[in-house]
Design a protein around this motif. Structure first.
Motif, mmCIF file in Angstrom:
data_model
loop_
_atom_site.group_PDB
_atom_site.id
_atom_site.type_symbol
_atom_site.label_atom_id
_atom_site.label_comp_id
_atom_site.label_asym_id
_atom_site.label_seq_id
_atom_site.Cartn_x
_atom_site.Cartn_y
_atom_site.Cartn_z
ATOM 1 N N SER A 195 10.032 38.411 35.935
ATOM 2 C CA SER A 195 9.958 39.535 35.252
ATOM 3 C C SER A 195 9.805 40.925 34.293
ATOM 4 C CB SER A 195 9.314 38.703 33.766
ATOM 5 O OG SER A 195 9.417 39.198 32.784
ATOM 6 N N ARG A 196 8.799 41.588 35.033
ATOM 7 C CA ARG A 196 8.225 42.276 35.465
ATOM 8 C C ARG A 196 9.503 43.220 36.415
ATOM 9 N NH1 ARG A 196 2.636 40.300 36.402
ATOM 10 N NH2 ARG A 196 3.226 40.237 38.008
ATOM 11 N N ARG A 197 10.225 42.442 37.464
ATOM 12 C CA ARG A 197 10.713 43.324 38.700
ATOM 13 C C ARG A 197 12.345 43.495 37.682
ATOM 14 N NH1 ARG A 197 10.657 46.543 42.776
ATOM 15 N NH2 ARG A 197 12.624 45.795 43.590
ATOM 16 N N PHE A 198 12.504 42.578 36.954
ATOM 17 C CA PHE A 198 13.421 43.076 36.040
ATOM 18 C C PHE A 198 13.820 44.201 35.480
ATOM 19 C CE2 PHE A 198 16.249 41.119 32.856
ATOM 20 C CZ PHE A 198 17.763 41.641 33.094
ATOM 21 N N LYS A 199 12.289 44.379 34.650
ATOM 22 C CA LYS A 199 12.201 45.503 33.596
ATOM 23 C C LYS A 199 12.022 46.868 34.531
ATOM 24 C CE LYS A 199 9.580 43.341 29.342
ATOM 25 N NZ LYS A 199 8.148 43.167 29.570
ATOM 26 N N LYS A 200 11.617 46.529 35.338
ATOM 27 C CA LYS A 200 11.572 48.209 36.244
ATOM 28 C C LYS A 200 12.869 48.042 36.916
ATOM 29 C CE LYS A 200 10.090 51.316 38.009
ATOM 30 N NZ LYS A 200 8.607 52.162 36.873
ATOM 31 N N LEU A 201 13.763 46.991 37.218
ATOM 32 C CA LEU A 201 15.046 48.319 37.592
ATOM 33 C C LEU A 201 16.012 48.104 36.541
ATOM 34 C CD1 LEU A 201 15.557 44.647 39.968
ATOM 35 C CD2 LEU A 201 15.296 46.846 40.740
ATOM 36 N N TRP A 202 15.784 46.958 35.738
ATOM 37 C CA TRP A 202 16.563 47.852 34.624
ATOM 38 C C TRP A 202 16.478 49.431 33.676
ATOM 39 C CZ3 TRP A 202 20.343 44.839 34.953
ATOM 40 C CH2 TRP A 202 21.026 44.552 33.891
ATOM 41 N N GLU A 203 14.863 49.557 34.005
ATOM 42 C CA GLU A 203 14.563 50.474 33.729
ATOM 43 C C GLU A 203 15.190 51.788 34.867
ATOM 44 O OE1 GLU A 203 10.170 50.642 32.060
ATOM 45 O OE2 GLU A 203 10.631 52.225 32.940
ATOM 46 N N ILE A 204 15.266 51.892 36.177
ATOM 47 C CA ILE A 204 15.522 52.453 36.876
ATOM 48 C C ILE A 204 17.448 53.021 36.407
ATOM 49 C CG2 ILE A 204 15.959 52.494 39.884
ATOM 50 C CD1 ILE A 204 13.514 50.774 40.100
ATOM 51 N N ARG A 205 17.557 51.887 36.509
ATOM 52 C CA ARG A 205 19.313 51.383 36.416
ATOM 53 C C ARG A 205 19.408 52.148 35.113
ATOM 54 N NH1 ARG A 205 23.312 46.710 36.041
ATOM 55 N NH2 ARG A 205 22.914 46.487 38.146
ATOM 56 N N SER A 206 18.971 51.752 34.131
ATOM 57 C CA SER A 206 19.007 53.215 32.799
ATOM 58 C C SER A 206 19.092 54.384 33.359
ATOM 59 C CB SER A 206 17.810 52.520 31.586
ATOM 60 O OG SER A 206 17.823 51.576 31.439
ATOM 61 N N HIS A 207 17.496 54.642 33.531
ATOM 62 C CA HIS A 207 17.327 56.187 33.885
ATOM 63 C C HIS A 207 18.904 56.873 35.284
ATOM 64 C CE1 HIS A 207 14.065 56.820 32.411
ATOM 65 N NE2 HIS A 207 13.447 55.475 33.577
ATOM 66 N N ARG A 208 19.584 55.633 36.138
ATOM 67 C CA ARG A 208 20.663 56.102 36.644
ATOM 68 C C ARG A 208 21.989 56.025 35.671
ATOM 69 N NH1 ARG A 208 20.978 52.679 42.158
ATOM 70 N NH2 ARG A 208 18.922 53.394 43.251
#
Ligand SMILES: [Zn+2]
Ligand SMILES: [Zn+2]
Length: 230
Positions: free
Chosen positions: A146-159
């Motif tokens: 869940s933590r990882r998903f949030k982080k990856l989703w944030e990274i993709r948002s910034h991309r």
């Protein structure tokens, strides 16, 4: 009173997409690439059509062809919302948006491209796998996932925010037919439940005004699938 949108308008003028995403996430509740797509689409339209100073009085209109995460980005940045009647919802299932000024000649339509398709970036693959598990299959993620998903989703948002415009959207000018201004109607009291109802939604039962549920009639609502009969 001050312009309630001054902060948002400043962020648009300064090109602060990260700041806009943060603001949009306040109403959306999470960071996600969909939200970032909406933020970016509205930002591009505001700049190109010079519609930064939306006053929430239907001078600027946004048309959305979907009801996914991106629409919150559209509403936050453009100021065209469901509540101020400047947001039109077409139930077409396309992540596409058109912006136009009332009385203007043309609108700007932006259609989102698939962002991660064909990417062999391991981060994108990991993000997709977690999305499938959590959202498509509605399976419980472990706290670590869940933590990882949030982080990856944030990274993709910034991309999404930082990518060139033409990587995220195809953009075209279109003739968008203007819609009428939102009419104001009187309210009438339902003779059964006593609640007030907009007069165009009142039905007559035994010669008395009633609301739609009290009349036992079907009505329509917007749900995840789109516009459906209740
Ligand atoms: Zn979202
Ligand atoms: Zn009623």
């Amino acid at each position: 009173m001050d312009n309630p949108r001054a902060n948002i308008e400043n962020l648009i003028m300064e090109g602060d997409l990260e700041g806009l995403l943060k603001g949009a996430a306040e109403i959306h509740g999470h960071y996600c690439p969909g939200l970032a797509i909406g933020v970016k689409a509205a930002y591009i339209a505001c700049k190109r059509l010079d519609i930064i100073h939306s006053d929430g009085m239907e001078k600027i209109m946004a048309v959305t062809e979907c009801n996914n995460c991106s629409v919150d980005g559209i509403q936050y940045v453009s100021g065209c919302t469901l509540g101020n009647n400047a947001l039109i919802y077409k139930d077409l299932g396309k992540t596409a948006f058109t912006f136009y000024k009332r009385g203007g000649k043309t609108g700007l339509r932006l259609v989102a491209k698939s962002f991660s398709d064909g990417s062999d970036d391991p981060l994108e693959k990991e993000a997709d796998a977690l999305f499938d598990k959590a959202v498509k299959r509605r399976e419980e993620l472990t706290p670590e996932e869940s933590r990882r998903f949030k982080k990856l989703w944030e990274i993709r948002s910034h991309r999404v925010l930082n990518a060139p415009e033409d990587k995220i959207f195809s953009i075209e000018t279109v003739d968008e037919p203007d819609v009428e201004y939102a009419p104001i109607y009187n309210s009438i009291r339902c003779s059964v439940c006593g609640e007030n109802v907009m007069e165009t939604r009142v039905r007559m039962k035994d010669e008395k005004p009633v609301c739609i549920p009290c009349a036992g009639e079907e009505y329509r609502m917007i749900v995840g699938r789109g516009i459906r009969n209740a």
